[in-house]
Design a protein around this motif. Structure first.
Motif, PDB file in Angstrom:
ATOM      1  N   LEU A   1      14.470  -5.332  -0.612  1.00  0.00           N
ATOM      2  CA  LEU A   1      13.849  -4.007  -0.691  1.00  0.00           C
ATOM      3  C   LEU A   1      12.501  -4.083  -1.401  1.00  0.00           C
ATOM      4  CD1 LEU A   1      16.799  -1.581  -1.463  1.00  0.00           C
ATOM      5  CD2 LEU A   1      15.928  -2.359   0.708  1.00  0.00           C
ATOM      6  N   GLN A   2      12.447  -4.905  -2.459  1.00  0.00           N
ATOM      7  CA  GLN A   2      11.182  -5.037  -3.185  1.00  0.00           C
ATOM      8  C   GLN A   2      10.107  -5.625  -2.275  1.00  0.00           C
ATOM      9  OE1 GLN A   2      10.781  -3.607  -6.209  1.00  0.00           O
ATOM     10  NE2 GLN A   2       8.650  -3.995  -5.670  1.00  0.00           N
TER      11      GLN A   2
ATOM     12  N   ILE B   1       9.990  -5.403   0.930  1.00  0.00           N
ATOM     13  CA  ILE B   1       9.605  -4.400   1.932  1.00  0.00           C
ATOM     14  C   ILE B   1       8.540  -3.483   1.349  1.00  0.00           C
ATOM     15  CG2 ILE B   1      10.435  -2.377   3.197  1.00  0.00           C
ATOM     16  CD1 ILE B   1      13.035  -3.832   3.666  1.00  0.00           C
ATOM     17  N   VAL B   2       8.729  -3.089   0.079  1.00  0.00           N
ATOM     18  CA  VAL B   2       7.727  -2.246  -0.569  1.00  0.00           C
ATOM     19  C   VAL B   2       6.407  -3.002  -0.702  1.00  0.00           C
ATOM     20  CG1 VAL B   2       7.116  -1.070  -2.698  1.00  0.00           C
ATOM     21  CG2 VAL B   2       9.412  -0.893  -1.830  1.00  0.00           C
TER      22      VAL B   2
ATOM     23  N   GLY C   1       5.048  -3.820   2.946  1.00  0.00           N
ATOM     24  CA  GLY C   1       4.999  -2.729   3.910  1.00  0.00           C
ATOM     25  C   GLY C   1       5.569  -3.122   5.266  1.00  0.00           C
ATOM     26  N   ALA C   2       6.534  -4.036   5.258  1.00  0.00           N
ATOM     27  CA  ALA C   2       7.114  -4.488   6.524  1.00  0.00           C
ATOM     28  C   ALA C   2       7.934  -3.370   7.168  1.00  0.00           C
ATOM     29  CB  ALA C   2       7.996  -5.700   6.272  1.00  0.00           C
ATOM     30  N   GLU C   3       7.898  -3.309   8.506  1.00  0.00           N
ATOM     31  CA  GLU C   3       8.633  -2.257   9.203  1.00  0.00           C
ATOM     32  C   GLU C   3      10.023  -2.711   9.607  1.00  0.00           C
ATOM     33  OE1 GLU C   3       6.371  -0.407  12.459  1.00  0.00           O
ATOM     34  OE2 GLU C   3       4.637  -1.120  11.328  1.00  0.00           O
TER      35      GLU C   3
ATOM     36  N   ARG D   1      17.283   1.331   5.663  1.00  0.00           N
ATOM     37  CA  ARG D   1      16.952   2.487   6.483  1.00  0.00           C
ATOM     38  C   ARG D   1      16.435   3.643   5.625  1.00  0.00           C
ATOM     39  NH1 ARG D   1      18.460   7.145   8.418  1.00  0.00           N
ATOM     40  NH2 ARG D   1      20.148   7.355   6.925  1.00  0.00           N
ATOM     41  N   LEU D   2      17.060   3.829   4.458  1.00  0.00           N
ATOM     42  CA  LEU D   2      16.616   4.910   3.567  1.00  0.00           C
ATOM     43  C   LEU D   2      15.178   4.696   3.125  1.00  0.00           C
ATOM     44  CD1 LEU D   2      19.657   5.620   1.255  1.00  0.00           C
ATOM     45  CD2 LEU D   2      18.628   7.135   2.922  1.00  0.00           C
ATOM     46  N   MET D   3      14.792   3.424   2.992  1.00  0.00           N
ATOM     47  CA  MET D   3      13.421   3.125   2.580  1.00  0.00           C
ATOM     48  C   MET D   3      12.445   3.360   3.711  1.00  0.00           C
ATOM     49  SD  MET D   3      13.309   0.919  -0.426  1.00  0.00           S
ATOM     50  CE  MET D   3      11.946   0.060   0.248  1.00  0.00           C
ATOM     51  N   GLY D   4      12.933   3.491   4.924  1.00  0.00           N
ATOM     52  CA  GLY D   4      12.058   3.764   6.051  1.00  0.00           C
ATOM     53  C   GLY D   4      11.735   2.541   6.875  1.00  0.00           C
ATOM     54  N   ALA D   5      12.501   1.481   6.752  1.00  0.00           N
ATOM     55  CA  ALA D   5      12.288   0.307   7.603  1.00  0.00           C
ATOM     56  C   ALA D   5      13.511   0.134   8.512  1.00  0.00           C
ATOM     57  CB  ALA D   5      12.076  -0.935   6.746  1.00  0.00           C
TER      58      ALA D   5
ATOM     59  N   LEU E   1      11.340  11.691   5.412  1.00  0.00           N
ATOM     60  CA  LEU E   1      11.377  11.354   3.989  1.00  0.00           C
ATOM     61  C   LEU E   1      10.607  10.049   3.821  1.00  0.00           C
ATOM     62  CD1 LEU E   1      12.887  12.363   1.433  1.00  0.00           C
ATOM     63  CD2 LEU E   1      14.689  10.760   2.032  1.00  0.00           C
TER      64      LEU E   1
ATOM     65  N   MET F   1      10.667   5.996  -0.389  1.00  0.00           N
ATOM     66  CA  MET F   1      11.783   5.847  -1.325  1.00  0.00           C
ATOM     67  C   MET F   1      11.715   4.488  -2.029  1.00  0.00           C
ATOM     68  SD  MET F   1      15.870   6.190  -0.715  1.00  0.00           S
ATOM     69  CE  MET F   1      15.828   7.796   0.009  1.00  0.00           C
TER      70      MET F   1
ATOM     71  N   PRO G   1      13.060   1.124  -4.006  1.00  0.00           N
ATOM     72  CA  PRO G   1      14.270   0.317  -3.837  1.00  0.00           C
ATOM     73  C   PRO G   1      15.413   0.766  -4.736  1.00  0.00           C
ATOM     74  CG  PRO G   1      12.355  -1.101  -3.984  1.00  0.00           C
ATOM     75  CD  PRO G   1      11.854   0.290  -4.193  1.00  0.00           C
TER      76      PRO G   1
ATOM     77  N   ALA H   1      17.001   3.824  -3.384  1.00  0.00           N
ATOM     78  CA  ALA H   1      17.791   3.544  -2.175  1.00  0.00           C
ATOM     79  C   ALA H   1      19.124   2.926  -2.547  1.00  0.00           C
ATOM     80  CB  ALA H   1      17.010   2.613  -1.248  1.00  0.00           C
TER      81      ALA H   1
ATOM     82  N   THR I   1      13.319   8.468   8.009  1.00  0.00           N
ATOM     83  CA  THR I   1      12.631   7.895   6.858  1.00  0.00           C
ATOM     84  C   THR I   1      11.459   7.047   7.302  1.00  0.00           C
ATOM     85  OG1 THR I   1      14.202   6.084   6.931  1.00  0.00           O
ATOM     86  CG2 THR I   1      14.610   7.815   5.302  1.00  0.00           C
ATOM     87  N   ALA I   2      10.464   6.876   6.423  1.00  0.00           N
ATOM     88  CA  ALA I   2       9.343   5.990   6.695  1.00  0.00           C
ATOM     89  C   ALA I   2       8.889   5.380   5.379  1.00  0.00           C
ATOM     90  CB  ALA I   2       8.203   6.749   7.359  1.00  0.00           C
ATOM     91  N   LEU I   3       8.170   4.241   5.496  1.00  0.00           N
ATOM     92  CA  LEU I   3       7.780   3.505   4.289  1.00  0.00           C
ATOM     93  C   LEU I   3       6.720   4.231   3.476  1.00  0.00           C
ATOM     94  CD1 LEU I   3       7.543  -0.234   5.264  1.00  0.00           C
ATOM     95  CD2 LEU I   3       8.989   0.784   3.540  1.00  0.00           C
ATOM     96  N   ASN I   4       5.694   4.772   4.147  1.00  0.00           N
ATOM     97  CA  ASN I   4       4.641   5.453   3.401  1.00  0.00           C
ATOM     98  C   ASN I   4       4.187   6.698   4.157  1.00  0.00           C
ATOM     99  OD1 ASN I   4       2.969   4.421   5.455  1.00  0.00           O
ATOM    100  ND2 ASN I   4       2.674   2.546   4.271  1.00  0.00           N
TER     101      ASN I   4
ATOM    102  N   ARG J   1       2.675   6.243   7.823  1.00  0.00           N
ATOM    103  CA  ARG J   1       3.671   6.036   8.871  1.00  0.00           C
ATOM    104  C   ARG J   1       4.553   7.258   9.041  1.00  0.00           C
ATOM    105  NH1 ARG J   1       5.440   0.084   7.431  1.00  0.00           N
ATOM    106  NH2 ARG J   1       3.470  -0.917   7.849  1.00  0.00           N
TER     107      ARG J   1
END
Lengths: 283, 120
Positions: free
Chosen positions: A192-193, A195-196, A199-201, A229-233, B79, B82, B84, B87, B102-105, B108
């Motif tokens: 998760l870190q 991904i942040v 910015g990977a999808e 998924r919650l993070m948006g990826a 949303l 989020m 880590p 989440a 959901t999306a990363l930023n 997007r």
């Protein structure tokens, strides 16, 4: 409780050098000096004798937890810690103290040759003292060893879960070994870190190296997928071997719409397609 | 009273949560947002929680509720951002927020929102 006589302490002080030599000789004979440099050993033995005599000269308590013994304790702690790091076992470390008994008893025997009653008393006292110091050494040695083991376990955890970048926006996590709660936690956090950070999808979890999948492992996998998924990826699980697929179906596990692929190449192809990237062969 | 601002951008509403959420604030936001969707007939809502580093089950449920009520009022909800830790907490609490996009930023998130609004 009887204490050590001033004469005993004096005898120790005046015979320090000969005591040191015979002590080191017996240490070397017992094989307790393996992996330890001779100069270091001499230094340690000398320091120990000095602090021992200093503590005894301050008189009073024979209790090694008393503050008079603080210096000796610190010295022993350092010593056992360094022994643990070079890989000596507890016996070798403890012999450092116990090997002093021989030379010391011989010295006392010479000193109190005429007074057998006093000799017995002094021997008992010094023996008690050395035993207590030896126990302290072993205790700290064990603690140091536990620290080493704990550190190694943590390093192993970190090492076994590398997150690799496959493409711009695609991360992969090849999992090796059994998945337990603790490992899933580490895996989840590092993935998760990343991904942040990147910015990977799309994140691909490759479970080729996971020997068995049971309900618990599947639950851990689902948790990770949900968190991603919650993070948006998006998350793809790849490397589902035939046996594992069979197990999953037999267990009646529901992977709740998680995208699964047979191998990493298929998963990468799918991610590229989702990213709108086409790969063509150069003619 | 403390309020979370709701910004309008064309047919979208933008909510950025930049303070620690407490229960009353969450309830106020829920009321404000539904009222704003109704008044502006917005087509989409983007909730940015990138500054939120602590959640409890109540806030988790609130996020789900907001998404649900926007959908009923014909506004898509996305949303974004989020953290880590958030989440992981939500997953451990068993709140998987099904049906919440959901999306990363934010960038997007806006793209996804436009797609969803076009398709709806």
């Amino acid at each position: 409780m009887a204490t050590l006589h001033a004469t005993t302490v004096q005898a120790l002080q005046s015979n320090k050098l000969s005591l040191l030599t015979t002590w080191i000789e017996s240490l070397e004979a017992s094989g307790a000096t393996r992996n330890v440099k001779e100069a270091d050993l001499k230094q340690q033995a000398n320091d120990f004798l000095n602090t021992l005599i200093a503590a005894l000269e301050q008189g009073g308590s024979q209790n090694v937890n008393h503050e008079n013994w603080a210096e000796t304790r610190v010295l022993l702690e350092k010593l056992s810690h360094s022994r643990a790091l070079v890989g000596q076992d507890s016996q070798q470390t403890a012999s450092f103290i116990f090997a002093l008994k021989g030379p010391l008893f011989a010295l006392l025997q010479r000193e109190y040759a005429e007074q057998p009653a006093q000799l017995a008393e002094q021997l008992w006292e010094i023996s008690e003292l050395l035993d207590a110091l030896g126990m302290h050494t072993i205790r700290t040695f064990q603690k140091s060893r536990e620290l080493v083991i704990k550190r190694q376990q943590e390093e192993l955890l970190e090492l076994s879960t590398p997150v690799v970048k496959l493409w711009d926006g695609v991360l992969a996590l090849p999992m090796i070994g059994t998945l337990d709660s603790q490992r899933t936690q580490v895996v989840m956090e590092s993935l998760l870190q990343r991904i942040v950070d990147t910015g990977a999808e799309i994140a691909i979890i490759d479970i080729t190296g996971v020997p068995t999948v049971d309900t618990l492992v599947a639950q851990h996998l689902l948790k990770t997928v949900t968190a991603i998924r919650l993070m948006g990826a998006d998350c793809i699980i790849s490397g589902v071997r035939p046996q594992i697929a069979q197990t999953i179906v037999h267990l009646g596990l529901d992977l709740q719409g998680v995208v699964t692929k047979a191998n990493l190449a298929d998963a990468l192809a799918l991610s590229l397609k989702r990213l709108g990237v086409t790969v063509t062969k150069a003619v | 009273m403390e309020r979370i601002p709701i910004l309008q951008m064309g047919e979208f509403l933008l909510v950025t949560i930049q303070v620690d959420m407490h229960d009353q604030l969450a309830l106020t936001l829920q009321d404000d947002l539904s009222e704003r969707i109704n008044r502006t007939s917005a087509r989409g809502v983007l909730i940015d929680i990138s500054a939120l580093d602590m959640v409890d089950s109540f806030i988790g449920r609130m996020i789900g509720t907001i998404s649900g009520l926007s959908r009923i009022m014909d506004a898509q909800t996305v949303l974004v951002g989020m953290q880590p830790a958030v989440a992981i907490t939500l997953v451990e609490l068993g709140m998987t927020l099904p049906g919440v996009a959901t999306a990363l930023n934010v960038e997007r998130g806006m793209k996804l929102l436009r797609e969803r609004v076009e398709n709806s």
